[in-house]
Design a protein around this motif. Structure first.
Motif, mmCIF file in Angstrom:
data_model
loop_
_atom_site.group_PDB
_atom_site.id
_atom_site.type_symbol
_atom_site.label_atom_id
_atom_site.label_comp_id
_atom_site.label_asym_id
_atom_site.label_seq_id
_atom_site.Cartn_x
_atom_site.Cartn_y
_atom_site.Cartn_z
ATOM 1 N N ARG A 72 0.827 -1.211 0.000
ATOM 2 C CA ARG A 72 0.000 0.000 0.000
ATOM 3 C C ARG A 72 0.857 1.255 0.000
ATOM 4 O O ARG A 72 0.514 2.253 -0.632
ATOM 5 N N ILE A 73 1.983 1.231 0.701
ATOM 6 C CA ILE A 73 2.893 2.382 0.669
ATOM 7 C C ILE A 73 3.378 2.617 -0.756
ATOM 8 O O ILE A 73 3.424 3.755 -1.237
ATOM 9 N N GLY A 74 3.737 1.551 -1.455
ATOM 10 C CA GLY A 74 4.173 1.697 -2.844
ATOM 11 C C GLY A 74 3.084 2.243 -3.746
ATOM 12 O O GLY A 74 3.358 3.066 -4.628
ATOM 13 N N VAL A 75 1.849 1.809 -3.536
ATOM 14 C CA VAL A 75 0.719 2.294 -4.347
ATOM 15 C C VAL A 75 0.615 3.812 -4.257
ATOM 16 O O VAL A 75 0.569 4.516 -5.281
ATOM 17 N N TYR A 76 0.574 4.324 -3.050
ATOM 18 C CA TYR A 76 0.358 5.762 -2.884
ATOM 19 C C TYR A 76 1.633 6.569 -3.099
ATOM 20 O O TYR A 76 1.565 7.764 -3.408
ATOM 21 N N ALA A 77 2.800 5.932 -2.956
ATOM 22 C CA ALA A 77 4.038 6.635 -3.267
ATOM 23 C C ALA A 77 4.099 6.978 -4.748
ATOM 24 O O ALA A 77 4.552 8.071 -5.122
ATOM 25 N N VAL A 78 3.621 6.076 -5.618
ATOM 26 C CA VAL A 78 3.598 6.359 -7.056
ATOM 27 C C VAL A 78 2.600 7.483 -7.358
ATOM 28 O O VAL A 78 2.872 8.358 -8.193
ATOM 29 N N ALA A 79 1.449 7.491 -6.676
ATOM 30 C CA ALA A 79 0.474 8.568 -6.874
ATOM 31 C C ALA A 79 1.048 9.909 -6.435
ATOM 32 O O ALA A 79 0.896 10.930 -7.130
ATOM 33 N N VAL A 80 1.708 9.939 -5.278
ATOM 34 C CA VAL A 80 2.328 11.180 -4.789
ATOM 35 C C VAL A 80 3.472 11.597 -5.701
ATOM 36 O O VAL A 80 3.706 12.796 -5.919
ATOM 37 N N LEU A 81 4.173 10.633 -6.265
ATOM 38 C CA LEU A 81 5.267 10.932 -7.186
ATOM 39 C C LEU A 81 4.763 11.713 -8.395
ATOM 40 O O LEU A 81 5.353 12.720 -8.797
ATOM 41 N N GLY A 82 3.655 11.265 -8.984
ATOM 42 C CA GLY A 82 3.073 11.999 -10.103
ATOM 43 C C GLY A 82 2.609 13.381 -9.697
ATOM 44 O O GLY A 82 2.808 14.365 -10.431
ATOM 45 N N LEU A 83 1.984 13.469 -8.538
ATOM 46 C CA LEU A 83 1.529 14.761 -8.046
ATOM 47 C C LEU A 83 2.695 15.706 -7.800
ATOM 48 O O LEU A 83 2.610 16.914 -8.036
ATOM 49 N N ASN A 84 3.816 15.155 -7.356
ATOM 50 C CA ASN A 84 5.004 15.963 -7.083
ATOM 51 C C ASN A 84 5.575 16.565 -8.363
ATOM 52 O O ASN A 84 6.114 17.678 -8.360
ATOM 53 N N ILE A 85 5.483 15.846 -9.458
ATOM 54 C CA ILE A 85 6.007 16.363 -10.725
ATOM 55 C C ILE A 85 5.226 17.593 -11.164
ATOM 56 O O ILE A 85 5.817 18.599 -11.591
ATOM 57 N N VAL A 86 3.906 17.544 -11.044
ATOM 58 C CA VAL A 86 3.098 18.655 -11.539
ATOM 59 C C VAL A 86 3.015 19.801 -10.540
ATOM 60 O O VAL A 86 2.920 20.966 -10.923
ATOM 61 N N MET A 87 3.064 19.507 -9.246
ATOM 62 C CA MET A 87 2.964 20.560 -8.235
ATOM 63 C C MET A 87 4.321 20.953 -7.672
ATOM 64 O O MET A 87 4.657 22.132 -7.600
ATOM 65 N N GLY A 88 5.110 19.981 -7.254
ATOM 66 C CA GLY A 88 6.388 20.279 -6.622
ATOM 67 C C GLY A 88 7.420 20.832 -7.580
ATOM 68 O O GLY A 88 8.151 21.766 -7.248
ATOM 69 N N TYR A 89 7.492 20.273 -8.794
ATOM 70 C CA TYR A 89 8.505 20.696 -9.756
ATOM 71 C C TYR A 89 8.011 21.780 -10.711
ATOM 72 O O TYR A 89 8.793 22.628 -11.136
ATOM 73 N N THR A 90 6.724 21.744 -11.069
ATOM 74 C CA THR A 90 6.198 22.714 -12.042
ATOM 75 C C THR A 90 5.472 23.863 -11.375
ATOM 76 O O THR A 90 5.320 24.931 -11.974
ATOM 77 N N GLY A 91 4.993 23.662 -10.148
ATOM 78 C CA GLY A 91 4.258 24.712 -9.458
ATOM 79 C C GLY A 91 2.846 24.882 -9.949
ATOM 80 O O GLY A 91 2.222 25.934 -9.749
ATOM 81 N N GLN A 92 2.288 23.851 -10.587
ATOM 82 C CA GLN A 92 0.936 23.907 -11.122
ATOM 83 C C GLN A 92 -0.016 23.190 -10.173
ATOM 84 O O GLN A 92 0.253 22.070 -9.725
ATOM 85 N N VAL A 93 -1.130 23.813 -9.846
ATOM 86 C CA VAL A 93 -2.075 23.240 -8.888
ATOM 87 C C VAL A 93 -2.780 22.034 -9.502
ATOM 88 O O VAL A 93 -3.248 22.087 -10.643
ATOM 89 N N ASN A 94 -2.845 20.950 -8.744
ATOM 90 C CA ASN A 94 -3.584 19.763 -9.166
ATOM 91 C C ASN A 94 -4.226 19.137 -7.939
ATOM 92 O O ASN A 94 -3.559 18.509 -7.126
#
Length: 347
Positions: free
Chosen positions: A42-64
């Motif tokens: 389960r940690i791996g499942v949500y780590a991949v989801a957070v990873l995608g979210l990090n690309i668009v919000m953490g690295y690009t600064g775009q709200v998602n």
């Protein structure tokens, strides 16, 4: 301290550390109980989801605020493929591809927006997705959801089903993190950073903010679909509740707690998403939401860079403590009055 710090920066030390962690992850399901394996999955499942979210919000600064929509969509696509006896590789490709296409279409329309407008667009995704999943009962099973059991561990593997699921997840998660690391450390990642810092400056050096916003959102959607596939591997069931907006906000909180703009922070965020509710539920289920809010506020105030920045903060404080100059007594001043000067000298 300085020797340990310099050692931790060497290439061989990092490679040895990564190799040791890899060996532990490979051997873990062979020695851990079923519950521990399921928790790691389960940690791996949500780590991949957070990873995608990090690309668009953490690295690009775009709200998602709608990442959970793509997780749920990937889970539904995977469930459809499993129930129709597709090959597992085809199921995985479809679970990533369809959310990626939907994310691309949403990004083409929303990437020109900013601030509150794009936040509203992404909020609408899970809000619309839940009733839509209930209405399309022929595909989604309606409010009851759909069960889709992956085939058990093959006989040649000699593994139990939970161990087989773990290795599927480990393979997909490792590939996802490796891909994300290569993306953010290359030309693509430098362009995302430029867009986040200043769109006008990025455009002046030939980086199209619109193009890279669309690409970042699409990549995040693909990672969301991969997370949905892993979710179905782990749970073997999905329902409209998977797309709930509350889960999307929890993913954002996990990204902040782990560390925005950090690959390792996504893994910490996945652990936070799974472990904190498990721990608080054993104490009092009503305490779960409060505890998550307390942890989030504490991280925001004390570690704005997330938990991933904690070692860096500790090193900085230790360096400041060792380099602090010794305290000296203030020099004695000479009084303008002769009597006072003579009295100071005698004392």
């Amino acid at each position: 301290m300085s020797t340990l710090s310099s050692l931790s920066r060497t290439r061989w030390f990092r490679l040895a550390l990564v190799a040791a962690v890899a060996v532990l992850l490979v051997l873990a399901p062979l020695v851990l109980p079923v519950f521990a394996n399921q928790t790691l999955v389960r940690i791996g499942v949500y780590a991949v989801a957070v990873l995608g979210l990090n690309i668009v919000m953490g690295y690009t600064g775009q709200v998602n605020l709608g990442q959970i929509f793509f997780v749920g969509l990937g889970a539904y696509v995977a469930a459809y493929g499993v129930t129709h006896d597709w090959n597992i590789v085809l199921v995985f490709v479809a679970a990533c591809l369809l959310p990626g296409v939907v994310g691309l279409l949403v990004a083409l329309a929303a990437a020109r927006l900013g601030g509150l407008a794009i936040a509203m667009v992404t909020i609408a995704l899970p809000i619309v997705g839940v009733p839509l999943a209930k209405r399309l009962s022929g595909l989604t099973g309606g409010s009851q959801g759909v069960s889709a059991r992956f085939s058990g561990a093959p006989d040649w593997s000699g593994l139990y089903d939970d161990q087989w699921q773990y290795y599927i997840l480990l393979l997909v998660t490792a590939a996802s993190f490796l891909l994300a690391r290569n993306l953010v450390r290359g030309k693509f990642g430098r362009a995302l950073t430029a867009v986040r810092k200043n769109e006008a400056v990025a455009a002046s050096i030939g980086v199209s903010p619109y193009l890279y916003k669309v690409l970042a959102f699409t990549v995040a959607s693909v990672f969301g679909g991969a997370s949905g596939f892993l979710y179905l591997v782990a749970v073997q069931y999905t329902s409209p509740e998977t797309l709930s907006f509350g889960h999307s906000i929890a993913l954002v909180a996990a990204m902040v707690v782990g560390g925005a703009g950090s690959i390792a922070g996504a893994l910490i965020g996945g652990a936070y998403y799974v472990l904190v509710p498990q721990f608080t539920n054993t104490i009092d289920p009503n305490f779960t939401t409060i505890s998550q809010g307390v942890v989030l506020l504490a991280v925001l105030f004390l570690l704005p860079g997330g938990l991933v920045s904690l070692p860096r903060v500790i090193r900085r404080l230790a360096r400041r403590r060792t380099t602090r100059p010794p305290r000296e007594d203030p020099p004695r001043t000479t009084s303008a009055w002769p009597e006072e000067t003579e009295r100071q000298a005698q004392s």
